[in-house]
Design an enzyme around this catalytic site. Structure first.
Site, mmCIF file in Angstrom:
data_model
loop_
_atom_site.group_PDB
_atom_site.id
_atom_site.type_symbol
_atom_site.label_atom_id
_atom_site.label_comp_id
_atom_site.label_asym_id
_atom_site.label_seq_id
_atom_site.Cartn_x
_atom_site.Cartn_y
_atom_site.Cartn_z
ATOM 1 N N HIS A 271 0.837 -1.211 0.000
ATOM 2 C CA HIS A 271 0.000 0.000 0.000
ATOM 3 C C HIS A 271 0.871 1.260 0.000
ATOM 4 O O HIS A 271 0.593 2.217 -0.721
ATOM 5 C CB HIS A 271 -0.899 0.045 1.262
ATOM 6 C CG HIS A 271 -1.933 -1.025 1.349
ATOM 7 N ND1 HIS A 271 -2.060 -1.859 2.442
ATOM 8 C CD2 HIS A 271 -2.923 -1.384 0.489
ATOM 9 C CE1 HIS A 271 -3.075 -2.688 2.259
ATOM 10 N NE2 HIS A 271 -3.617 -2.424 1.077
ATOM 11 N N LYS B 217 -18.448 -6.158 8.386
ATOM 12 C CA LYS B 217 -17.222 -6.933 8.123
ATOM 13 C C LYS B 217 -16.385 -7.044 9.387
ATOM 14 O O LYS B 217 -16.321 -6.102 10.177
ATOM 15 C CB LYS B 217 -16.422 -6.214 7.019
ATOM 16 C CG LYS B 217 -15.545 -7.140 6.216
ATOM 17 C CD LYS B 217 -14.923 -6.411 5.046
ATOM 18 C CE LYS B 217 -13.547 -7.009 4.751
ATOM 19 N NZ LYS B 217 -12.835 -6.286 3.708
ATOM 20 N N ARG C 220 -1.736 -5.979 -8.403
ATOM 21 C CA ARG C 220 -0.585 -6.854 -8.217
ATOM 22 C C ARG C 220 -0.527 -7.843 -9.383
ATOM 23 O O ARG C 220 0.004 -7.535 -10.428
ATOM 24 C CB ARG C 220 -0.664 -7.580 -6.871
ATOM 25 C CG ARG C 220 -0.380 -6.666 -5.680
ATOM 26 C CD ARG C 220 -0.805 -7.286 -4.396
ATOM 27 N NE ARG C 220 -2.217 -7.632 -4.461
ATOM 28 C CZ ARG C 220 -2.953 -8.007 -3.435
ATOM 29 N NH1 ARG C 220 -2.411 -8.161 -2.259
ATOM 30 N NH2 ARG C 220 -4.229 -8.268 -3.584
ATOM 31 N N SER D 72 -2.753 -7.757 2.900
ATOM 32 C CA SER D 72 -3.063 -7.711 4.333
ATOM 33 C C SER D 72 -3.469 -9.110 4.808
ATOM 34 O O SER D 72 -3.060 -9.551 5.878
ATOM 35 C CB SER D 72 -4.206 -6.735 4.606
ATOM 36 O OG SER D 72 -3.877 -5.453 4.140
#
Ligand code: PNS
Length: 162
Positions: free
Chosen positions: A18, A42, A91, A129
């Site tokens: 990030h 979440k 990515r 993450s």
């Protein structure tokens, strides 16, 4: 007119990938608003306050950055903040389908806001993450994949030794 982009994400926690995108984004945009999603439905490892703190400390050296939180629709938040673009990191090919779908939905919801993708540096291509949390949860050493402050927080959260 200043070019402003929102860089949205869960940032649970912020990774070096990030930070790499922020650095690249600042070469294109005059200002980046790093916007942390606060989704009540979440489960996050870190509270929104912890995520704000980790981002603030990790991004201390950068200028023209604002850290904020949002809920609801991203394009509504971006319009409210008068951002012309949404910045996302890409990515590998595995990211593509989800990112493509989200970008097209966001475009349908608001045609004025463009999604800009930047490639993460090669050394961060496998980091996320989620994978960092998974490794750390089982005692894996994630040093060097996150900033020192985040590394410390992860160690505290999982009660890991030095
Ligand atoms: O870091 P993440 O979890 O991949 O980030 C995903 C994020 C926050 C960009 C995405 O979930 C989001 O924008 N959520 C807000 C709701 C929304 O507008 N979704 C996209 C169009 S339906």
């Amino acid at each position: 007119m200043k070019k402003v982009a929102v860089y949205p994400g869960s940032f649970d926690p912020v990774t070096n990938g990030h930070l790499d995108i922020v650095e690249r984004g600042l070469k294109i945009f005059d200002k980046l608003i790093v916007a942390i999603l606060q989704n009540p439905g979440k489960d996050y490892l870190f509270t929104v306050e912890e995520r704000v703190e980790m981002l603030s400390l990790s991004l201390k050296k950068f200028k023209n950055i604002e850290i904020d939180t949002f809920d609801g629709l991203l394009v509504e938040y971006a319009a409210k903040r008068k951002a012309q673009a949404i910045l996302r990191g890409m990515r590998a090919v595995s990211d593509f389908e989800y990112e493509f779908q989200m970008a097209l939905m966001n475009r349908r919801l608001n045609r004025e806001i463009q999604t800009v993708f930047l490639m993460t540096g090669l050394r961060w291509i496998f980091t996320s993450s989620s994978i960092i949390k998974e490794a750390a949860q089982f005692g894996g050493n994630v040093k060097g994949m996150v900033s020192p402050i985040v590394f410390q927080k992860i160690k505290e959260k999982f009660r890991l030794k030095d």
